[in-house]
Write a protein that holds these residues in place. Structure first.
Motif, PDB file in Angstrom:
ATOM      1  N   ASN A 100       0.722  -1.170  -0.134  1.00 42.83           N
ATOM      2  CA  ASN A 100       0.035   0.037   0.142  1.00 42.83           C
ATOM      3  C   ASN A 100       0.669   1.468  -0.036  1.00 42.83           C
ATOM      4  OD1 ASN A 100      -2.503  -0.932  -0.155  1.00 42.83           O
ATOM      5  ND2 ASN A 100      -2.474  -1.455   2.045  1.00 42.83           N
ATOM      6  N   ALA A 101       1.986   1.333   0.565  1.00 44.53           N
ATOM      7  CA  ALA A 101       2.956   2.470   0.474  1.00 44.53           C
ATOM      8  C   ALA A 101       3.549   2.628  -0.954  1.00 44.53           C
ATOM      9  CB  ALA A 101       3.945   2.061   1.196  1.00 44.53           C
ATOM     10  N   GLY A 102       3.547   1.858  -2.011  1.00 43.00           N
ATOM     11  CA  GLY A 102       4.025   2.245  -3.316  1.00 43.00           C
ATOM     12  C   GLY A 102       3.455   3.406  -3.745  1.00 43.00           C
ATOM     13  N   GLN A 103       4.448   4.294  -4.630  1.00 43.06           N
ATOM     14  CA  GLN A 103       4.331   5.665  -5.059  1.00 43.06           C
ATOM     15  C   GLN A 103       2.839   5.676  -5.954  1.00 43.06           C
ATOM     16  OE1 GLN A 103       7.413   7.359  -7.166  1.00 43.06           O
ATOM     17  NE2 GLN A 103       6.432   9.511  -7.125  1.00 43.06           N
ATOM     18  N   PHE A 164       2.688   1.822  14.868  1.00 44.79           N
ATOM     19  CA  PHE A 164       2.332   1.131  13.714  1.00 44.79           C
ATOM     20  C   PHE A 164       1.767   2.168  12.619  1.00 44.79           C
ATOM     21  CE2 PHE A 164       1.009  -3.544  13.672  1.00 44.79           C
ATOM     22  CZ  PHE A 164       2.279  -3.985  14.204  1.00 44.79           C
ATOM     23  N   VAL A 165       0.908   3.260  12.957  1.00 41.82           N
ATOM     24  CA  VAL A 165       0.356   4.022  12.034  1.00 41.82           C
ATOM     25  C   VAL A 165       1.391   5.016  11.815  1.00 41.82           C
ATOM     26  CG1 VAL A 165      -1.596   5.900  11.905  1.00 41.82           C
ATOM     27  CG2 VAL A 165      -1.921   3.639  13.033  1.00 41.82           C
ATOM     28  N   VAL A 166       2.049   5.486  12.586  1.00 42.30           N
ATOM     29  CA  VAL A 166       3.202   6.461  12.257  1.00 42.30           C
ATOM     30  C   VAL A 166       4.045   5.746  11.219  1.00 42.30           C
ATOM     31  CG1 VAL A 166       5.310   7.528  13.304  1.00 42.30           C
ATOM     32  CG2 VAL A 166       3.223   7.800  14.428  1.00 42.30           C
ATOM     33  N   PHE A 167       4.647   4.677  11.468  1.00 43.95           N
ATOM     34  CA  PHE A 167       5.197   3.721  10.629  1.00 43.95           C
ATOM     35  C   PHE A 167       4.803   3.644   9.300  1.00 43.95           C
ATOM     36  CE2 PHE A 167       7.443   0.175   8.941  1.00 43.95           C
ATOM     37  CZ  PHE A 167       8.652   0.291   9.025  1.00 43.95           C
ATOM     38  N   MET A 168       3.404   3.273   9.107  1.00 39.28           N
ATOM     39  CA  MET A 168       2.776   3.230   7.874  1.00 39.28           C
ATOM     40  C   MET A 168       2.820   4.393   7.074  1.00 39.28           C
ATOM     41  SD  MET A 168      -0.716   0.813   8.409  1.00 39.28           S
ATOM     42  CE  MET A 168      -1.183   1.331   9.991  1.00 39.28           C
ATOM     43  N   TYR A 169       2.561   5.358   7.914  1.00 39.66           N
ATOM     44  CA  TYR A 169       2.461   6.960   7.008  1.00 39.66           C
ATOM     45  C   TYR A 169       3.786   7.257   6.670  1.00 39.66           C
ATOM     46  CZ  TYR A 169      -2.488   7.348   8.471  1.00 39.66           C
ATOM     47  OH  TYR A 169      -3.942   7.384   8.669  1.00 39.66           O
ATOM     48  N   GLY A 170       4.752   7.109   7.841  1.00 36.88           N
ATOM     49  CA  GLY A 170       6.297   7.429   7.489  1.00 36.88           C
ATOM     50  C   GLY A 170       6.777   6.679   6.117  1.00 36.88           C
ATOM     51  N   MET A 171       6.448   5.411   6.036  1.00 36.03           N
ATOM     52  CA  MET A 171       6.770   4.776   4.983  1.00 36.03           C
ATOM     53  C   MET A 171       6.336   5.125   3.674  1.00 36.03           C
ATOM     54  SD  MET A 171       6.963   0.561   4.924  1.00 36.03           S
ATOM     55  CE  MET A 171       5.532   0.134   4.165  1.00 36.03           C
ATOM     56  N   ARG A 172       4.933   5.577   3.784  1.00 36.08           N
ATOM     57  CA  ARG A 172       4.195   6.172   2.624  1.00 36.08           C
ATOM     58  C   ARG A 172       4.912   7.451   1.979  1.00 36.08           C
ATOM     59  NH1 ARG A 172      -1.711   5.297   3.260  1.00 36.08           N
ATOM     60  NH2 ARG A 172      -1.326   3.547   2.221  1.00 36.08           N
ATOM     61  N   VAL A 173       5.295   8.232   3.027  1.00 36.54           N
ATOM     62  CA  VAL A 173       5.951   9.459   2.490  1.00 36.54           C
ATOM     63  C   VAL A 173       7.331   9.078   2.253  1.00 36.54           C
ATOM     64  CG1 VAL A 173       6.884  11.659   3.626  1.00 36.54           C
ATOM     65  CG2 VAL A 173       4.357  10.761   3.946  1.00 36.54           C
ATOM     66  N   HIS A 174       7.925   8.227   2.693  1.00 33.63           N
ATOM     67  CA  HIS A 174       9.423   7.952   2.403  1.00 33.63           C
ATOM     68  C   HIS A 174       9.407   7.587   0.939  1.00 33.63           C
ATOM     69  CE1 HIS A 174      12.857   5.139   2.061  1.00 33.63           C
ATOM     70  NE2 HIS A 174      13.557   5.959   2.444  1.00 33.63           N
ATOM     71  N   LEU A 176       7.469   8.272  -1.446  1.00 37.00           N
ATOM     72  CA  LEU A 176       7.121   9.245  -2.442  1.00 37.00           C
ATOM     73  C   LEU A 176       8.376  10.292  -2.649  1.00 37.00           C
ATOM     74  CD1 LEU A 176       3.708  10.340  -0.961  1.00 37.00           C
ATOM     75  CD2 LEU A 176       3.861   9.309  -3.193  1.00 37.00           C
ATOM     76  N   ILE A 177       8.930  10.366  -1.474  1.00 42.08           N
ATOM     77  CA  ILE A 177      10.172  11.326  -1.443  1.00 42.08           C
ATOM     78  C   ILE A 177      11.407  10.575  -2.096  1.00 42.08           C
ATOM     79  CG2 ILE A 177      11.720  12.646  -0.174  1.00 42.08           C
ATOM     80  CD1 ILE A 177       9.312  13.320   1.709  1.00 42.08           C
ATOM     81  N   ALA A 178      11.638   9.395  -1.775  1.00 40.45           N
ATOM     82  CA  ALA A 178      13.061   8.833  -1.939  1.00 40.45           C
ATOM     83  C   ALA A 178      12.949   7.974  -3.514  1.00 40.45           C
ATOM     84  CB  ALA A 178      13.193   7.772  -0.935  1.00 40.45           C
ATOM     85  N   GLN A 179      11.697   7.878  -3.676  1.00 40.58           N
ATOM     86  CA  GLN A 179      11.450   7.056  -4.989  1.00 40.58           C
ATOM     87  C   GLN A 179      12.461   6.117  -5.166  1.00 40.58           C
ATOM     88  OE1 GLN A 179      11.042  10.299  -7.911  1.00 40.58           O
ATOM     89  NE2 GLN A 179       9.370  11.057  -6.993  1.00 40.58           N
ATOM     90  N   ASP A 180      13.063   5.911  -6.296  1.00 39.61           N
ATOM     91  CA  ASP A 180      14.212   5.117  -6.638  1.00 39.61           C
ATOM     92  C   ASP A 180      15.539   5.090  -6.235  1.00 39.61           C
ATOM     93  OD1 ASP A 180      11.993   3.542  -8.006  1.00 39.61           O
ATOM     94  OD2 ASP A 180      12.222   4.672  -9.804  1.00 39.61           O
ATOM     95  N   SER A 181      15.564   5.670  -4.915  1.00 37.24           N
ATOM     96  CA  SER A 181      17.163   5.969  -4.637  1.00 37.24           C
ATOM     97  C   SER A 181      17.695   4.608  -3.970  1.00 37.24           C
ATOM     98  CB  SER A 181      16.936   6.935  -3.590  1.00 37.24           C
ATOM     99  OG  SER A 181      16.366   6.612  -2.609  1.00 37.24           O
TER     100      SER A 181
END
Length: 199
Positions: A100-103, A164-174, A176-181
């Motif tokens: 679910n975290a995929g860009q 858990f929720v902080v991690f889920m949301y953080g992973m989603r943002v990560h 989006l920002i990091a993309q294919d780094s």
């Protein structure tokens, strides 16, 4: 929120969710309108407004429906696991979190779209409702694990759910920002973190 009164899955409501998800996948959130959903689904305007008061509310309900799907997979894993065995249920959560975290996922597109409008009080209320729903669901996961003897009773379910929720949301943002780094977390990374934290 009208839709949160009951997210019962009538055929019409399910069609609305599926149609909205298809359109978001094709056009993105900003370009998807309720009129598009009406046109594609063949439902009347009244049928749409029976469930939601607007597009943002519908998008919030899609996020909640995605969380419900994660919960259903978790419950199946729990039902199939031996008493006290945590690996499969935690793996199902890790798999869902990464998927679910995929860009390009619909849930990430919705999350980003709604977050960009958080200064709108109505959108802020929708996001808070989604957050609370995610928090309650995550808290139930911890409690289920505790009842099964897989997670120690000393773990504070509400506090761990919050993490858990902080991690889920953080992973989603990560993502989006990091993309294919090359710094993306894998399902195995997430599983190991959750397993070490909980068991």
């Amino acid at each position: 929120m009208q839709g949160s009164k009951s997210t019962q899955r009538t055929a019409s409501f399910q069609l609305i969710l599926e149609t909205a998800e298809q359109l978001i996948g094709e056009k993105g959130c900003r370009q998807t309108t309720l009129q598009d959903i009406i046109d594609r689904s063949g439902l009347s305007k009244g049928a749409i407004y029976h469930y939601v008061s607007g597009k943002d509310e519908l998008f919030g309900l899609i996020l909640k429906a995605r969380m419900e799907a994660v919960n259903e997979r978790f419950e199946r894993a729990v039902a199939e696991a031996a008493q006290g065995e945590a690996k499969a249920p935690i793996q199902s959560i890790a798999r869902s979190m990464v998927a679910n975290a995929g860009q390009e996922t619909v849930s990430s597109k919705i999350f980003t779209y709604l977050l960009s409008q958080i200064d709108n009080p109505k959108v802020a209320a929708i996001m808070h409702d989604v957050y609370e729903y995610s928090l309650q669901t995550s808290s139930r996961w911890i409690e289920v694990g505790q009842k099964a003897g897989a997670i120690p009773e000393s773990v504070d379910a509400r506090q761990m759910a919050n993490l858990f929720v902080v991690f889920m949301y953080g992973m989603r943002v990560h993502r989006l920002i990091a993309q294919d780094s090359g710094t993306q977390l894998t399902e195995e990374d997430v599983f190991r973190l959750l397993f070490r934290t909980l068991v």
